[in-house]
Structures are given as C-alpha cells and as structure tokens.
Design an enzyme around this catalytic site. Structure first.
Site, short mmCIF file in Angstrom:
data_model
loop_
_atom_site.label_atom_id
_atom_site.label_comp_id
_atom_site.label_asym_id
_atom_site.label_seq_id
_atom_site.Cartn_x
_atom_site.Cartn_y
_atom_site.Cartn_z
N SER A 122 -56.10 51.11 40.15
CA SER A 122 -55.48 51.52 41.40
C SER A 122 -54.08 52.07 41.18
O SER A 122 -53.48 52.59 42.11
CB SER A 122 -55.47 50.36 42.39
OG SER A 122 -55.29 49.14 41.75
N HIS A 143 -61.10 56.23 41.44
CA HIS A 143 -60.57 55.11 42.22
C HIS A 143 -61.35 54.97 43.52
O HIS A 143 -61.20 55.76 44.45
CB HIS A 143 -59.07 55.36 42.48
CG HIS A 143 -58.38 54.26 43.19
ND1 HIS A 143 -57.25 54.44 43.95
CD2 HIS A 143 -58.67 52.93 43.26
CE1 HIS A 143 -56.88 53.28 44.45
NE2 HIS A 143 -57.72 52.36 44.06
N1 CAA Z 1 -71.35 46.40 51.76
C1 CAA Z 1 -72.10 47.04 52.67
N2 CAA Z 1 -71.76 47.14 53.97
C2 CAA Z 1 -70.64 46.51 54.36
C3 CAA Z 1 -69.81 45.82 53.48
C4 CAA Z 1 -70.19 45.78 52.11
N3 CAA Z 1 -69.45 45.15 51.19
N4 CAA Z 1 -68.73 45.33 54.16
C5 CAA Z 1 -68.90 45.71 55.44
N5 CAA Z 1 -70.04 46.42 55.55
C6 CAA Z 1 -70.54 47.09 56.76
C7 CAA Z 1 -71.06 46.12 57.81
O1 CAA Z 1 -72.42 45.84 57.62
C8 CAA Z 1 -70.81 46.90 59.09
O2 CAA Z 1 -71.83 47.89 59.28
P1 CAA Z 1 -72.16 48.48 60.75
O3 CAA Z 1 -70.88 48.81 61.42
O4 CAA Z 1 -73.00 49.68 60.48
O5 CAA Z 1 -72.88 47.36 61.42
C9 CAA Z 1 -69.53 47.66 58.81
O6 CAA Z 1 -69.42 47.74 57.38
C10 CAA Z 1 -68.35 46.96 59.40
O7 CAA Z 1 -68.31 45.63 58.88
P2 CAA Z 1 -68.06 44.31 59.76
O8 CAA Z 1 -68.70 44.47 61.09
O9 CAA Z 1 -68.41 43.13 58.92
O10 CAA Z 1 -66.50 44.22 59.92
P3 CAA Z 1 -65.44 45.24 60.46
O11 CAA Z 1 -65.93 46.11 61.55
O12 CAA Z 1 -64.27 44.38 60.69
O13 CAA Z 1 -65.16 46.19 59.20
C11 CAA Z 1 -64.15 46.77 57.16
C12 CAA Z 1 -64.85 45.69 57.97
C13 CAA Z 1 -65.10 47.92 56.86
C14 CAA Z 1 -63.69 46.12 55.88
C15 CAA Z 1 -62.93 47.30 58.04
O14 CAA Z 1 -62.16 46.23 58.49
C16 CAA Z 1 -62.04 48.24 57.28
O15 CAA Z 1 -62.32 49.42 57.15
N6 CAA Z 1 -60.88 47.71 56.78
C17 CAA Z 1 -59.95 48.49 55.98
C18 CAA Z 1 -60.48 48.63 54.59
C19 CAA Z 1 -59.53 49.38 53.70
O16 CAA Z 1 -58.48 49.86 54.09
N7 CAA Z 1 -59.94 49.49 52.43
C20 CAA Z 1 -59.13 50.09 51.43
C21 CAA Z 1 -58.32 49.03 50.75
S1 CAA Z 1 -57.31 49.70 49.51
C22 CAA Z 1 -58.33 49.77 48.17
O17 CAA Z 1 -59.45 49.38 48.16
C23 CAA Z 1 -57.77 50.40 46.99
C24 CAA Z 1 -56.66 49.81 46.26
O18 CAA Z 1 -56.36 50.35 45.22
C25 CAA Z 1 -55.88 48.64 46.71
#
Ligand code: CAA
Length: 303
Positions: A122, A143
């Site tokens: 990252s 990434h």
């Molecule tokens: N695998 C498959 N599907 C998944 C999953 C996984 N690991 N995690 C969540 N999902 C799916 C769920 O099944 C759900 O699907 P539907 O909407 O089609 O039903 C959808 O994703 C949303 O999940 P939830 O309902 O459980 O929860 P939510 O609506 O709160 O969403 C989230 C969860 C997708 C994590 C959302 O909160 C989000 O987008 N958060 C921000 C994530 C982010 O910013 N990520 C980047 C981080 S930085 C990084 O990764 C890089 C770095 O270098 C630090």
C-alpha cells in the site's frame, strides 16, 4: 516476455491475500495460494467460501460457478512449489519492508524467468522492491482495496524500471478481473494512501484535540461527505498498525511534517489496539455482531 497470464500465485492468505485469490479464481485463473502455515491457508479457503456464499445469496454468482472457482485454488506452504508454474505472482504479505524485500529475493530466484512479480503493497516503493531482483522490468505494483471482491479499484504502480508492456498486460488483466485499473508512478503512498491517510490522521488528531467524539467525527464525514464509513471506522477496518506504517512511509519518504502520525495513533498501536482485527480500536468489536460500539476509551460524553 509473458503475453498471457493463466497461472497466478498469491503470497499471503490474510484479508488481502484471500480476497485477491477470490477474484482471480472467480475470473477463471488457476490460483496457487501460499502461506507459511497450513492453518492460515485453511482459514483463508473458509473465508473465500463464506464471501462467495454472500454473492450466491444475492444471485451474482451461481453455486456451480462458486464450486468451480474454489476448485481452481490450490494451497501451498512451500514457496518453490507454489511458484514453479507461475505466470504472475502477487505478493500480499504484511506491510513490512524487510519482509517484502526478503520475499522478492526468493521469488526472483524461484520463479520462471518470464514471470511477472507484483506487490500489493500500500505504500512501499516498487523501485526499492524491484532493486533486489534481476528483473526490474517485470516488477510492478498491483494495489487492491479491501474488501477486494467488492472494491472496483486496482492502483497499478510503475517502478522506475517497469516495462510499458508489463504495465499494459497488468492493466488489461485487471479489467478481466472486473476491476477498474488506474496507473500511478512510484512515489511514497502512490495516490490512494497519499490522499486517504492524511485524512484518517487528521480525524485522529481531531479526536486527540477533543474537538469531537468518535461517533461525531465519523457521522460528520459519513453523512456530510457521503463516505461509506467514517475515517475512524475505516482506520479500524484497515488496521491501525497498517495506517501507522503507511504514514511513516509518507513522513520519511516525502519529509514533510504534515504526514507525521498522530501521537494517539502511535500510542494505540503500541498498546495493541489495532482496530477490528484485534477486537478494539476506536470501536469495540464483538464476534458475530454488526453493531458499531465506540470503545470505552472514547465513549465518555463531555457535553
Ligand atoms: N466479499 C464479498 N462481498 C462482500 C464482502 C467480501 N469480503 N464484504 C462485503 N461484501 C458485500 C456484501 O455482501 C454486500 O453486498 P450487497 O450490497 O450486494 O448485498 C455489500 O458488499 C455491502 O456489505 P454489507 O452490507 O456487509 O456492509 P456495508 O453496506 O456496510 O458495506 C463495505 C461494507 C463494502 C466495506 C463499505 O462499508 C465500504 O465500502 N467501506 C469503505 C471501504 C474502503 O474504503 N476500502 C478501502 C480501504 S483502503 C485499502 O484497502 C487500501 C490500503 O492500502 C489501506
């Protein structure tokens, strides 16, 4: 030079590693997942199965496609075995420079000569990683974002020596994974974390200075800026140790004091409050519960 990619090896089976295996297997690639402990690999396979079940439940993946995808993943604890037929290796080990350099030295010695070596780092310099190999033209950053099966972005990072043909191949292959690739140059934090981490750090400093509480800071950013998670919840989700290590790379690599990690973040990591993975960070996590409960450390209301 490699022109097609069929066999992909992923080094590391943690959150990022298993997510990366998930999307490659689902997209028809043969996947070898390597970790040092068989228990970690077994846990990762179970996690991939559970995450695929979510897709089956909502109808975006058939049960048959799920079984086929799982059938395309083999697990290894021996690196030489895991990479011997690899066209592409994606390293997704812990965010630690020495560990990554050590892995790339071994990969360079063990992988077929044409094999492309990608890192899911990252923030660590791709040029530095490439410097311990004899194939800098075939070393690149790939990434992925967490959760990998859900997030569309792949930040593709060119090291100083990465060949244009390798960048093109990885770019096209990322599209085949259903992702949207964006190319960036090698500079501390690349693009995603150069912009994300100062925001997270500022949220922590805002908490540290008593401007508002955890829930208020997150709600303001969620509802005010339409972010899916507030910055403190996102920090817990990423892991506070990972946030700290990325901020340290930005701070030492760019040399500007604005990247200095918040004292509160440093203290929390030292005390073992690493976020969701350790059970507590800005929030307290209970297995099986989706409720967001502010950590008792920060839950006192002063107004
Ligand atoms: N695998 C498959 N599907 C998944 C999953 C996984 N690991 N995690 C969540 N999902 C799916 C769920 O099944 C759900 O699907 P539907 O909407 O089609 O039903 C959808 O994703 C949303 O999940 P939830 O309902 O459980 O929860 P939510 O609506 O709160 O969403 C989230 C969860 C997708 C994590 C959302 O909160 C989000 O987008 N958060 C921000 C994530 C982010 O910013 N990520 C980047 C981080 S930085 C990084 O990764 C890089 C770095 O270098 C630090």
């Amino acid at each position: 030079m490699q022109t097609t990619i069929t066999n992909v090896t992923v080094i590391g089976s943690g959150t990022m590693g298993n997510g990366i295996c998930h999307v490659f297997a689902q997209s028809g690639f043969n996947v070898s997942m390597m970790d040092i402990k068989q228990e970690a690999l077994d846990r990762a396979i179970a996690t991939i199965g559970k995450n695929m079940d979510r897709q089956v439940a909502k109808g975006s993946l058939s049960e048959e496609a799920k079984q086929q995808a799982l059938g395309r993943i083999a697990t290894f604890t021996d690196m030489a075995e895991a990479v011997k037929n690899a066209d592409l290796v994606v390293e997704a080990a812990t965010e630690n420079v020495d560990l990554k350099l050590n892995i790339f030295r071994q990969l360079d010695a063990l992988c077929p000569a044409d094999c492309i070596l990608a890192s899911n780092t990252s923030s660590i310099s791709i040029t530095k990683i490439a410097s311990v190999t004899k194939r800098a033209d075939k070393v690149i950053g790939m990434h992925f974002m967490n959760p990998v099966p859900v997030m569309k972005l792949v930040e593709v990072i060119n090291g100083y020596g990465t060949s244009a043909a390798v960048t093109r191949l990885i770019y096209d292959m990322s599209e085949k994974l259903g992702k949207v690739p964006c190319v960036a140059n090698d500079y501390p934090g690349f693009v995603a974390n150069r912009i994300l981490m100062p925001m997270i750090n500022e949220a922590i400093i805002t908490l540290q200075e008593g401007v508002a509480g955890v829930a208020e800071i997150d709600t303001i950013m969620k509802l005010g800026m339409a972010h899916p998670m507030g910055p403190l919840q996102l920090a817990d989700f990423i892991g506070l140790d990972t946030c700290l290590s990325i901020l340290n790379v930005l701070h030492s690599g760019i040399g500007n004091p604005k990247y200095a990690p918040a004292t509160l973040l440093v203290n929390m990591v030292q005390a073992g409050y690493l976020g969701a993975k350790s059970g507590e960070g800005f929030y307290k996590y209970t297995a099986g519960s989706k409720d967001l409960v502010v950590s008792p450390m920060f839950s006192k209301k002063e107004w």
